[in-house]
Design a protein around this motif. Sequence first.
Motif, mmCIF file in Angstrom:
data_model
loop_
_atom_site.group_PDB
_atom_site.id
_atom_site.type_symbol
_atom_site.label_atom_id
_atom_site.label_comp_id
_atom_site.label_asym_id
_atom_site.label_seq_id
_atom_site.Cartn_x
_atom_site.Cartn_y
_atom_site.Cartn_z
ATOM 1 N N THR A 92 -46.365 76.813 -0.105
ATOM 2 C CA THR A 92 -47.477 77.233 0.747
ATOM 3 C C THR A 92 -47.121 77.063 2.219
ATOM 4 N N THR A 93 -46.482 75.936 2.539
ATOM 5 C CA THR A 93 -46.077 75.675 3.923
ATOM 6 C C THR A 93 -45.112 76.741 4.416
ATOM 7 N N MET A 94 -44.121 77.086 3.590
ATOM 8 C CA MET A 94 -43.122 78.075 3.992
ATOM 9 C C MET A 94 -43.746 79.459 4.156
ATOM 10 N N ALA A 95 -44.704 79.790 3.296
ATOM 11 C CA ALA A 95 -45.325 81.109 3.346
ATOM 12 C C ALA A 95 -46.096 81.323 4.644
ATOM 13 N N ARG A 96 -46.538 80.235 5.254
ATOM 14 C CA ARG A 96 -47.333 80.332 6.478
ATOM 15 C C ARG A 96 -46.471 80.407 7.730
ATOM 16 N N LEU A 97 -45.183 80.158 7.606
ATOM 17 C CA LEU A 97 -44.321 80.111 8.787
ATOM 18 C C LEU A 97 -43.981 81.516 9.280
ATOM 19 N N PRO A 98 -43.884 81.688 10.591
ATOM 20 C CA PRO A 98 -43.523 82.994 11.160
ATOM 21 C C PRO A 98 -42.005 83.220 11.124
ATOM 22 N N VAL A 99 -41.443 83.232 9.920
ATOM 23 C CA VAL A 99 -40.005 83.432 9.768
ATOM 24 C C VAL A 99 -39.749 84.685 8.944
ATOM 25 N N GLU A 100 -38.608 85.306 9.206
ATOM 26 C CA GLU A 100 -38.258 86.529 8.485
ATOM 27 C C GLU A 100 -37.924 86.240 7.033
ATOM 28 N N SER A 101 -37.130 85.199 6.796
ATOM 29 C CA SER A 101 -36.793 84.829 5.420
ATOM 30 C C SER A 101 -36.281 83.404 5.371
ATOM 31 N N ILE A 102 -36.448 82.797 4.203
ATOM 32 C CA ILE A 102 -35.951 81.448 3.908
ATOM 33 C C ILE A 102 -35.042 81.588 2.695
ATOM 34 N N VAL A 103 -33.770 81.277 2.873
ATOM 35 C CA VAL A 103 -32.777 81.504 1.826
ATOM 36 C C VAL A 103 -32.197 80.168 1.364
ATOM 37 N N VAL A 104 -32.180 79.963 0.046
ATOM 38 C CA VAL A 104 -31.563 78.782 -0.563
ATOM 39 C C VAL A 104 -30.615 79.267 -1.657
ATOM 40 N N THR A 105 -29.808 78.368 -2.195
ATOM 41 C CA THR A 105 -28.996 78.709 -3.358
ATOM 42 C C THR A 105 -29.752 78.332 -4.625
ATOM 43 N N ASN A 106 -29.192 78.688 -5.768
ATOM 44 C CA ASN A 106 -29.791 78.305 -7.049
ATOM 45 C C ASN A 106 -29.141 77.056 -7.628
ATOM 46 N N SER A 107 -28.696 76.150 -6.751
ATOM 47 C CA SER A 107 -28.217 74.845 -7.207
ATOM 48 C C SER A 107 -29.325 74.092 -7.929
ATOM 49 N N LEU A 108 -30.562 74.391 -7.575
ATOM 50 C CA LEU A 108 -31.759 73.920 -8.258
ATOM 51 C C LEU A 108 -32.513 75.153 -8.774
#
Length: 322
Positions: free
Chosen positions: A270-286
Motif C-alpha cells: 500500500t505504501t509503495m502504491a501511493r508513492l509518485p514513482v514510475e516503477s519499483i523493481v525487485v528480483t524474485n529472490s523472494l
Amino acid sequence: MGRIKLFSLDVGADFAGRVAASLGEPVSRHEERQFDDGECKIRPLDDVEGADVFLVQSLYTDASSCVDQKLMRCLFFIGALRDAGAARVTAVIPYLCYARKERRTRLRDPLPSRYLASFLEVAGVDVVVTMDVHSLPAFENAFRCRTVHLVSYPLMIEVARMRLSADPGPLVVLSPDEGGIKRAEKFRLALGDQLGVPVSSAFVEKYRSGALLSGGTLIGEVKDATVIIVDDLLATGNTVARAVEAVTKGGARRILVLCAHGQFNRDAHTTMARLPVESIVVTNSLPQSQLQGNCEWVDCAPLIAECIRRLHSNGPVTELTI
C-alpha cells in the motif's frame, strides 16, 4: 566432482524449477514430512553418493512457515545429504536471513549472522552462495567455509538501460541512506558506462533508533533529474518512502526504485502504491506473487544457475561477484 544434484524445500519449488530450467538439470526428488508434534523429517529420495549437491532455498517468513522453520529444515537436509554420501554440499540462499544484524549496537547484543554461519558449517555445508547481502564484510568474515556473494546490479542495469535509453537527463543514482553509498556508487559507475552519459550521485540521511527512523535530509542535486534509488532490501518500504519524499521535494522529474530483495512486510504494498514513482523493481529472490500496481520483478534464477554451473565446472565464479 560427481554429477550435479539440485534440491530445494517444498516451499522453494517454483524458484528451484526456474534455476533448473536455466541450468538444464532436473530438480531432484526429496521427502519432506511434518509430524503432529511439529517436528519434521527431510531426506533425499534420489541417490546423492559422490554427487555435487546444491540446495537452493531462500530463508524468509511467509504464510506457510516462519524463517526459523525453513532454516531448521535446511540444516537437517544438509545433514541428511552429508550422511547419504554427497561429495560436496553447497547452500544456495539467494536471500540470507539474519544478515542485517551484523554488529552490536547495544550492550550484550547478539550477532545472529555469525551464529547462522556456525550452524550451516556444523551441519556440513562446504560452500554458501547468496546475493546482495546487507553487509558484505560481515558475511565474508562470519564463515570459515567458501562463500560466494552474487550481485544483482547487472540485472538492474539492464532494467535501467531499457527505461532510460531515451531519457534526456540529467540522471542521478541515489542511496536512501549512508550505509548504501558504496552499493549505489558501483551502480552509478556501471550505469554511466552502459549509457555513455554522465550520472551524478546523491544520498539521503537516515538515523535509526530501534524501530524509529529519522533524518531525511537530501545530499545532492536532483532538480529536474531522473533519480534512480538503489538499495539492497525493501522491507516495510519506509526507507524508500523517505527517500522518495526527499527527492520529490528536491524537484526530481522522474523516479525509479531498484531493490535486490523485496520482502514487502506489513502494509508495504500500500505504501509503495501511493508513492509518485514510475516503477519499483525487485528480483524474485523472494516470492513475488502479490506484486501490484507500480511494482514488478526481474528473474535472478539465470544468475543463480550460472553460478551453480561455474562452481560445478570450477569455472570463474568471481566474475559474477564483482
